[in-house]
Design a protein around this motif. Structure first.
Motif, PDB file in Angstrom:
ATOM      1  N   VAL A 275       0.992  -1.140   0.005  1.00 43.65           N
ATOM      2  CA  VAL A 275      -0.034   0.056   0.077  1.00 43.65           C
ATOM      3  C   VAL A 275       0.822   1.254   0.056  1.00 43.65           C
ATOM      4  O   VAL A 275       0.530   2.403  -0.707  1.00 43.65           O
ATOM      5  N   LYS A 278       2.387   1.767  -3.682  1.00 47.28           N
ATOM      6  CA  LYS A 278       1.039   2.340  -4.432  1.00 47.28           C
ATOM      7  C   LYS A 278       0.623   3.620  -4.285  1.00 47.28           C
ATOM      8  O   LYS A 278       0.289   4.339  -5.211  1.00 47.28           O
ATOM      9  N   PHE A 279       0.186   3.952  -2.968  1.00 50.62           N
ATOM     10  CA  PHE A 279      -0.402   5.146  -2.447  1.00 50.62           C
ATOM     11  C   PHE A 279       0.380   6.250  -1.878  1.00 50.62           C
ATOM     12  O   PHE A 279      -0.010   7.062  -1.432  1.00 50.62           O
ATOM     13  N   PHE A 346      -8.335   1.890   5.428  1.00 51.19           N
ATOM     14  CA  PHE A 346      -7.566   2.393   4.260  1.00 51.19           C
ATOM     15  C   PHE A 346      -8.398   3.341   3.260  1.00 51.19           C
ATOM     16  O   PHE A 346      -7.881   4.218   2.754  1.00 51.19           O
ATOM     17  N   ARG A 347      -9.905   3.413   3.429  1.00 44.87           N
ATOM     18  CA  ARG A 347     -10.863   4.337   2.464  1.00 44.87           C
ATOM     19  C   ARG A 347     -10.052   5.701   3.000  1.00 44.87           C
ATOM     20  O   ARG A 347     -10.421   6.661   2.342  1.00 44.87           O
ATOM     21  N   VAL A 351      -6.870   5.334  -0.648  1.00 46.12           N
ATOM     22  CA  VAL A 351      -7.049   3.931  -1.273  1.00 46.12           C
ATOM     23  C   VAL A 351      -8.639   3.636  -1.756  1.00 46.12           C
ATOM     24  O   VAL A 351      -9.602   3.620  -0.913  1.00 46.12           O
ATOM     25  N   ALA A 355      -9.125  -0.473  -6.174  1.00 44.97           N
ATOM     26  CA  ALA A 355      -7.560  -0.822  -6.091  1.00 44.97           C
ATOM     27  C   ALA A 355      -7.129  -2.178  -5.325  1.00 44.97           C
ATOM     28  O   ALA A 355      -6.048  -2.706  -5.321  1.00 44.97           O
ATOM     29  N   LEU A 356      -8.276  -2.679  -4.579  1.00 48.06           N
ATOM     30  CA  LEU A 356      -7.816  -3.635  -3.486  1.00 48.06           C
ATOM     31  C   LEU A 356      -7.623  -4.976  -4.219  1.00 48.06           C
ATOM     32  O   LEU A 356      -6.622  -5.609  -3.822  1.00 48.06           O
ATOM     33  N   LEU A 359      -3.915  -4.626  -5.094  1.00 49.80           N
ATOM     34  CA  LEU A 359      -3.189  -4.729  -4.123  1.00 49.80           C
ATOM     35  C   LEU A 359      -2.750  -6.088  -3.459  1.00 49.80           C
ATOM     36  O   LEU A 359      -1.895  -6.444  -3.011  1.00 49.80           O
ATOM     37  N   TYR A 386      -7.994  -7.289   2.838  1.00 50.17           N
ATOM     38  CA  TYR A 386      -7.956  -5.707   2.458  1.00 50.17           C
ATOM     39  C   TYR A 386      -9.489  -5.377   2.665  1.00 50.17           C
ATOM     40  O   TYR A 386      -9.600  -4.063   3.079  1.00 50.17           O
ATOM     41  N   TRP A 390     -10.433  -1.999   4.695  1.00 50.96           N
ATOM     42  CA  TRP A 390     -10.889  -0.925   3.919  1.00 50.96           C
ATOM     43  C   TRP A 390     -12.051  -0.245   4.438  1.00 50.96           C
ATOM     44  O   TRP A 390     -12.075   1.180   4.457  1.00 50.96           O
TER      45      TRP A 390
END
Length: 390
Positions: A275, A278-279, A346-347, A351, A355-356, A359, A386, A390
């Motif tokens: 994570v 990517k983010f 994560f939201r 994220v 995308a989950l 990931l 995830y 999330w």
């Protein structure tokens, strides 16, 4: 206390870094420690913020004539080209060693610079496990956060910006020779940084405990780290100038770093690495979000381990059933994030739900996964974690 060791137990414990602890040690002890390491000319490696900060100014003044130059370009997840640029500067100023000051990114950047200063070549030449082969240039680390434990670990995390992934350079020769732990340096840390790095240290301690490579010495370090974090992390938020609490958190991060450096980590870090790459989510925050969900995922495999951690943190007593203790620990980690004022989903970090799946697939490629106590090598299984996070 669980006794998950048998007659076949075999392990190697390494903790070669000399630790010098005390308020003011970064200024008072640096000359004698540079003497001991034989560093006559040091490149000071730090980040873009600290390069012009009072903290660095004090260290530079204390280094005196030994300061050969400053490389103040470290950033979170420093890239290959940036580290090679720092090594070029080290050679130009005839540095014989490096001093790093900052968080994990600065210390990891300095590991890469010290490697190339000693051995030459390109950084990619040393990618992977045990590819360094011999000692690098002397490195004195001065951490200014209490979380990563990078000052006592054999790993340098470097971002491959083209591929959008993190590379792990892992070799015992990368461990800094000396670390100066000075709690006076971190009293001014922003609350978010204190929280993120503190939860990073907690995830190191818990993952070292549940790792398939756990062993008694690492367990001792990890359990005391967890105890110190429980007793001091919130105090650091509530009373930022409390030197005792700050010092205890530096010691906790150091202990947890030594623990996971020997015992390894697991699925929490596999998720956080992915994570974060990517983010761009801060590593400690990503760990904090993933941690309770991974504890619940692993609880059927090692509830006794989580009870040990919960006992050390004062969350349960010895009569608490193991599965119940595991859930109490997971819920406490969620609650602690809330009290620290950091995101629990994560939201809330940018994220997207779409995308989950990607990931989850990328997490399968992370090497930390192999040490997770519950074998988890199915993308759908990871995707479920995830979704819960999330």
């Amino acid at each position: 206390m669980s006794q998950r060791y048998d007659s076949g137990l075999s392990f190697i414990w390494r903790a070669p870094t000399k630790i010098v602890f005390g308020a003011g040690s970064a200024e008072l002890e640096i000359q004698s420690e540079l003497d001991e390491l034989g560093i006559e000319r040091a490149l000071l490696v730090t980040d873009t913020f600290l390069a012009g900060h009072e903290i660095s100014a004090k260290v530079k003044a204390a280094m005196g004539r030994r300061l050969a130059g400053v490389f103040g370009e470290a950033v979170p997840d420093s890239g290959i080209s940036l580290i090679e640029k720092g090594a070029d500067q080290a050679r130009r100023v005839n540095a014989t060693g490096v001093v790093s000051i900052g968080g994990g990114s600065s210390i990891d950047t300095a590991k890469g610079i010290a490697l190339l200063l000693a051995k030459g070549g390109r950084l990619r030449d040393y990618d992977g496990i045990n590819a360094v082969g011999s000692r690098i240039a002397p490195h004195l680390a001065i951490p200014t956060t209490a979380g990563t434990g990078s000052e006592v670990t054999y790993v340098a995390v470097v971002k491959d910006h083209e591929a959008g992934r993190k590379l792990l350079f892992a070799d015992w020769n990368l461990i800094p020779d000396t670390a100066l732990l000075d709690p006076a340096l971190i009293t001014g840390l922003p609350a978010a940084v204190t929280a993120h790095t503190g939860m990073d240290a907690l995830s190191h301690a818990i993952e070292a405990m549940h790792s398939l490579q756990r062993e008694p010495i690492a367990d001792g370090a990890a359990l005391h780290a967890a105890r110190l974090i429980e007793d001091n992390l919130l105090r650091c938020i509530q009373e930022p100038g409390d030197l005792t609490a700050r010092g205890c958190m530096m010691i906790a991060a150091n202990l947890a770093g030594a623990a996971f450096g020997n015992a390894q980590v697991g699925l929490v870090h596999a998720i956080a690495h992915t994570v974060g790459a990517k983010f761009g989510i801060p590593h400690g925050l990503a760990n904090a979000i993933a941690l309770p969900h991974v504890i619940r995922h692993n609880a059927s495999t090692c509830p006794d381990v989580y009870k040990d951690v919960a006992l050390a943190m004062g969350l349960v007593d010895r009569n608490t059933p193991d599965p119940e203790a595991a859930e109490i620990l997971a819920a406490h980690c969620e609650s602690l994030s809330g009290k620290l004022g950091i995101e629990k989903r994560f939201r809330d970090t940018g994220v997207g739900e779409d995308a989950l799946e990607e990931l989850a697939g990328l997490t399968l490629e992370d090497g930390a996964l192999v040490y997770n106590p519950r074998p988890t090598f199915d993308q759908e299984e990871i995707l479920e974690i995830y979704k819960k996070a999330w």
